[in-house]
Design an enzyme around this catalytic site. Structure first.
Site, PDB file in Angstrom:
ATOM      1  N   LYS A 124     -10.516  -5.355  10.120  1.00  0.00           N
ATOM      2  CA  LYS A 124     -11.548  -4.838   9.215  1.00  0.00           C
ATOM      3  C   LYS A 124     -12.953  -4.845   9.829  1.00  0.00           C
ATOM      4  O   LYS A 124     -13.797  -4.047   9.467  1.00  0.00           O
ATOM      5  CB  LYS A 124     -11.564  -5.637   7.902  1.00  0.00           C
ATOM      6  CG  LYS A 124     -10.395  -5.299   6.982  1.00  0.00           C
ATOM      7  CD  LYS A 124     -10.550  -6.007   5.639  1.00  0.00           C
ATOM      8  CE  LYS A 124      -9.400  -5.694   4.724  1.00  0.00           C
ATOM      9  NZ  LYS A 124      -9.559  -6.273   3.386  1.00  0.00           N
ATOM     10  N   SER A 183       0.800  -1.237   0.000  1.00  0.00           N
ATOM     11  CA  SER A 183       0.000   0.000   0.000  1.00  0.00           C
ATOM     12  C   SER A 183       0.834   1.290   0.000  1.00  0.00           C
ATOM     13  O   SER A 183       0.489   2.231  -0.728  1.00  0.00           O
ATOM     14  CB  SER A 183      -0.975   0.005   1.172  1.00  0.00           C
ATOM     15  OG  SER A 183      -1.962  -0.947   0.922  1.00  0.00           O
ATOM     16  N   ASN A 234     -12.532  -1.221   5.138  1.00  0.00           N
ATOM     17  CA  ASN A 234     -11.078  -1.190   4.906  1.00  0.00           C
ATOM     18  C   ASN A 234     -10.581   0.233   4.708  1.00  0.00           C
ATOM     19  O   ASN A 234      -9.435   0.440   4.323  1.00  0.00           O
ATOM     20  CB  ASN A 234     -10.688  -2.046   3.692  1.00  0.00           C
ATOM     21  CG  ASN A 234     -11.066  -1.371   2.401  1.00  0.00           C
ATOM     22  OD1 ASN A 234     -12.104  -0.713   2.325  1.00  0.00           O
ATOM     23  ND2 ASN A 234     -10.235  -1.493   1.402  1.00  0.00           N
ATOM     24  N   TYR A 285      -2.555 -11.184  -6.207  1.00  0.00           N
ATOM     25  CA  TYR A 285      -1.775 -10.488  -7.249  1.00  0.00           C
ATOM     26  C   TYR A 285      -0.291 -10.862  -7.214  1.00  0.00           C
ATOM     27  O   TYR A 285       0.469 -10.447  -8.081  1.00  0.00           O
ATOM     28  CB  TYR A 285      -1.960  -8.967  -7.156  1.00  0.00           C
ATOM     29  CG  TYR A 285      -1.517  -8.388  -5.840  1.00  0.00           C
ATOM     30  CD1 TYR A 285      -2.396  -8.324  -4.763  1.00  0.00           C
ATOM     31  CD2 TYR A 285      -0.215  -7.939  -5.654  1.00  0.00           C
ATOM     32  CE1 TYR A 285      -1.992  -7.829  -3.554  1.00  0.00           C
ATOM     33  CE2 TYR A 285       0.196  -7.439  -4.432  1.00  0.00           C
ATOM     34  CZ  TYR A 285      -0.699  -7.385  -3.392  1.00  0.00           C
ATOM     35  OH  TYR A 285      -0.288  -6.896  -2.177  1.00  0.00           O
TER      36      TYR A 285
HETATM   37  P1  NAP Z   1      -9.797 -14.023   4.965  1.00  0.00           P
HETATM   38  O1  NAP Z   1     -10.790 -13.096   5.565  1.00  0.00           O
HETATM   39  O2  NAP Z   1      -8.781 -14.698   5.808  1.00  0.00           O
HETATM   40  O3  NAP Z   1     -10.663 -15.134   4.166  1.00  0.00           O
HETATM   41  C1  NAP Z   1     -10.093 -16.124   3.371  1.00  0.00           C
HETATM   42  C2  NAP Z   1     -11.082 -17.279   3.233  1.00  0.00           C
HETATM   43  O4  NAP Z   1     -10.477 -18.271   2.427  1.00  0.00           O
HETATM   44  C3  NAP Z   1     -11.404 -17.950   4.557  1.00  0.00           C
HETATM   45  O5  NAP Z   1     -12.543 -17.383   5.144  1.00  0.00           O
HETATM   46  C4  NAP Z   1     -11.597 -19.419   4.177  1.00  0.00           C
HETATM   47  O6  NAP Z   1     -12.965 -19.670   3.848  1.00  0.00           O
HETATM   48  C5  NAP Z   1     -10.753 -19.560   2.928  1.00  0.00           C
HETATM   49  N1  NAP Z   1      -9.491 -20.238   3.203  1.00  0.00           N
HETATM   50  C6  NAP Z   1      -8.509 -19.839   4.069  1.00  0.00           C
HETATM   51  N2  NAP Z   1      -7.489 -20.704   4.060  1.00  0.00           N
HETATM   52  C7  NAP Z   1      -7.821 -21.681   3.179  1.00  0.00           C
HETATM   53  C8  NAP Z   1      -7.203 -22.880   2.740  1.00  0.00           C
HETATM   54  N3  NAP Z   1      -5.995 -23.253   3.199  1.00  0.00           N
HETATM   55  N4  NAP Z   1      -7.854 -23.645   1.835  1.00  0.00           N
HETATM   56  C9  NAP Z   1      -9.069 -23.295   1.347  1.00  0.00           C
HETATM   57  N5  NAP Z   1      -9.711 -22.165   1.759  1.00  0.00           N
HETATM   58  C10 NAP Z   1      -9.106 -21.385   2.634  1.00  0.00           C
HETATM   59  O7  NAP Z   1      -8.972 -13.287   3.817  1.00  0.00           O
HETATM   60  P2  NAP Z   1      -9.490 -12.147   2.823  1.00  0.00           P
HETATM   61  O8  NAP Z   1      -9.146 -10.833   3.345  1.00  0.00           O
HETATM   62  O9  NAP Z   1     -10.898 -12.442   2.456  1.00  0.00           O
HETATM   63  O10 NAP Z   1      -8.529 -12.395   1.570  1.00  0.00           O
HETATM   64  C11 NAP Z   1      -8.689 -13.520   0.739  1.00  0.00           C
HETATM   65  C12 NAP Z   1      -7.738 -13.430  -0.439  1.00  0.00           C
HETATM   66  O11 NAP Z   1      -8.070 -12.289  -1.218  1.00  0.00           O
HETATM   67  C13 NAP Z   1      -6.262 -13.243  -0.021  1.00  0.00           C
HETATM   68  O12 NAP Z   1      -5.449 -13.920  -0.944  1.00  0.00           O
HETATM   69  C14 NAP Z   1      -6.067 -11.753  -0.142  1.00  0.00           C
HETATM   70  O13 NAP Z   1      -4.727 -11.421  -0.395  1.00  0.00           O
HETATM   71  C15 NAP Z   1      -6.943 -11.445  -1.334  1.00  0.00           C
HETATM   72  N6  NAP Z   1      -7.393 -10.054  -1.337  1.00  0.00           N
HETATM   73  C16 NAP Z   1      -7.041  -9.307  -2.405  1.00  0.00           C
HETATM   74  C17 NAP Z   1      -7.455  -8.000  -2.466  1.00  0.00           C
HETATM   75  C18 NAP Z   1      -7.056  -7.182  -3.658  1.00  0.00           C
HETATM   76  O14 NAP Z   1      -7.200  -5.960  -3.598  1.00  0.00           O
HETATM   77  N7  NAP Z   1      -6.590  -7.785  -4.713  1.00  0.00           N
HETATM   78  C19 NAP Z   1      -8.222  -7.440  -1.427  1.00  0.00           C
HETATM   79  C20 NAP Z   1      -8.580  -8.255  -0.356  1.00  0.00           C
HETATM   80  C21 NAP Z   1      -8.158  -9.566  -0.324  1.00  0.00           C
HETATM   81  P3  NAP Z   1     -13.685 -21.026   4.384  1.00  0.00           P
HETATM   82  O15 NAP Z   1     -13.226 -21.216   5.795  1.00  0.00           O
HETATM   83  O16 NAP Z   1     -15.140 -20.713   4.283  1.00  0.00           O
HETATM   84  O17 NAP Z   1     -13.272 -22.139   3.490  1.00  0.00           O
END
Ligand code: NAP
Length: 267
Positions: free
Chosen positions: A66, A16, A87, A211
């Site tokens: 968040k 960021s 966020n 990304y």
């Molecule tokens: P989070 O709140 O930790 O949620 C991730 C979800 O993925 C969990 O709730 C879980 O769902 C699942 N998960 C976690 N570990 C796993 C595993 N080993 N195998 C299968 N499923 C798994 O994270 P988040 O903030 O939502 O972020 C998720 C992804 O999006 C990350 O890679 C993050 O970097 C990316 N992201 C990108 C942006 C962007 O601007 N490009 C913004 C935000 C997030 P279940 O328990 O229901 O299976």
């Protein structure tokens, strides 16, 4: 000088500051963007009071604050009401206002991909923060949403047009778009994909919110099946640009910032 920052825990790796400093350069904003690493939620209240005193205009919020940040704000925007997480916060007229610019970043990404989502079936892998923002964006565009979770009891939602299924059920589902909103495949674990190559066959468009790397194994599978793919960089850039628009009350050019950053990120 205008002051901004990012609140989270163990976030020294964050991209960021690079993104926001680039926006400052591109738009001649005299600004600084600092990392604020807080060890515990109990410190947030005093931290926000200090920021107010210091005349900070706004901060982004990342994992793990968040949702907990919402206890300390005065107003929440409409999208935050639906998503239940923020966020981005803005300090305005002695008030703290919460936004979710991940939601705006996703809307921008769907537009960039040229998607027409009304009444289409969309699958989201994962049920965390990013998935929740995606559900709101997709429902606003009238899509029908399937959340795939490792624990369907925990992830289940009683919302019209939102269904929660297991990874096993996913084998029977086809649709327009599939989104990886899990961290599976992120650097350095680049040899992992949340689903098998065969399952990706059932979708036209494939979006990974990751990304780094530029092309995850999930996207490589999709590419091999001739699907239209997109990674998470445009979303990341867009949530940052939207935050600056909210803080500075201006309109910025998303493409300009993205095109400028892409060459720097994927050298
Ligand atoms: P989070 O709140 O930790 O949620 C991730 C979800 O993925 C969990 O709730 C879980 O769902 C699942 N998960 C976690 N570990 C796993 C595993 N080993 N195998 C299968 N499923 C798994 O994270 P988040 O903030 O939502 O972020 C998720 C992804 O999006 C990350 O890679 C993050 O970097 C990316 N992201 C990108 C942006 C962007 O601007 N490009 C913004 C935000 C997030 P279940 O328990 O229901 O299976």
């Amino acid at each position: 000088m205008k002051k901004f920052g990012l609140l989270g825990k163990n976030i020294s790796y964050s991209f960021s500051p690079t993104l926001h400093n680039r926006i400052f350069q591109l738009y001649n904003i005299d600004g600084e963007y600092k990392i604020y690493d807080l060890k515990d939620e109990v410190l947030i209240d005093d931290f926000l009071k200090q920021l107010k005193k210091d005349g900070i205009l706004g901060i982004n919020i990342t994992i793990p604050y968040k949702t907990s940040i919402l206890k300390f704000v005065d107003e929440i925007s409409d999208e935050v009401k639906d998503i239940g997480a923020a966020n981005c916060i803005k300090f305005k007229d002695d008030k703290i206002i919460a936004y979710n610019t991940d939601y705006f970043g996703l809307l921008k990404t769907f537009k960039k991909m040229g998607l027409n989502l009304a009444y289409k079936k969309v699958v989201i892998l994962g049920s965390g923060g990013a998935a929740k923002a995606a559900v709101k964006a997709l429902l606003d565009l009238k899509a029908i949403v399937y959340i795939v979770s490792r624990d369907i009891n925990k992830a289940s939602k009683k919302i019209e047009n939102v269904f929660t299924i297991s990874y096993e059920d996913l084998n029977e589902v086809s649709g327009y778009l599939i989104i990886n909103a899990t961290p599976v495949g992120t650097f350095p674990n680049i040899n992992k994909s949340p689903i098998f190559k065969e399952t990706i066959q059932n979708f036209d468009f494939v979006l990974d919110l990751i990304y780094n790397p530029k092309e995850t194994l999930f996207l490589k599978f999709a590419k091999a099946k001739n699907k239209k793919i997109e990674n998470g960089l445009y979303m990341l850039v867009s949530q940052g640009v939207k935050s600056q628009e909210i803080w500075n009350e201006v309109d910025l050019n998303y493409e300009k910032v993205y095109n400028d950053l892409i060459s720097e990120v994927y050298k």
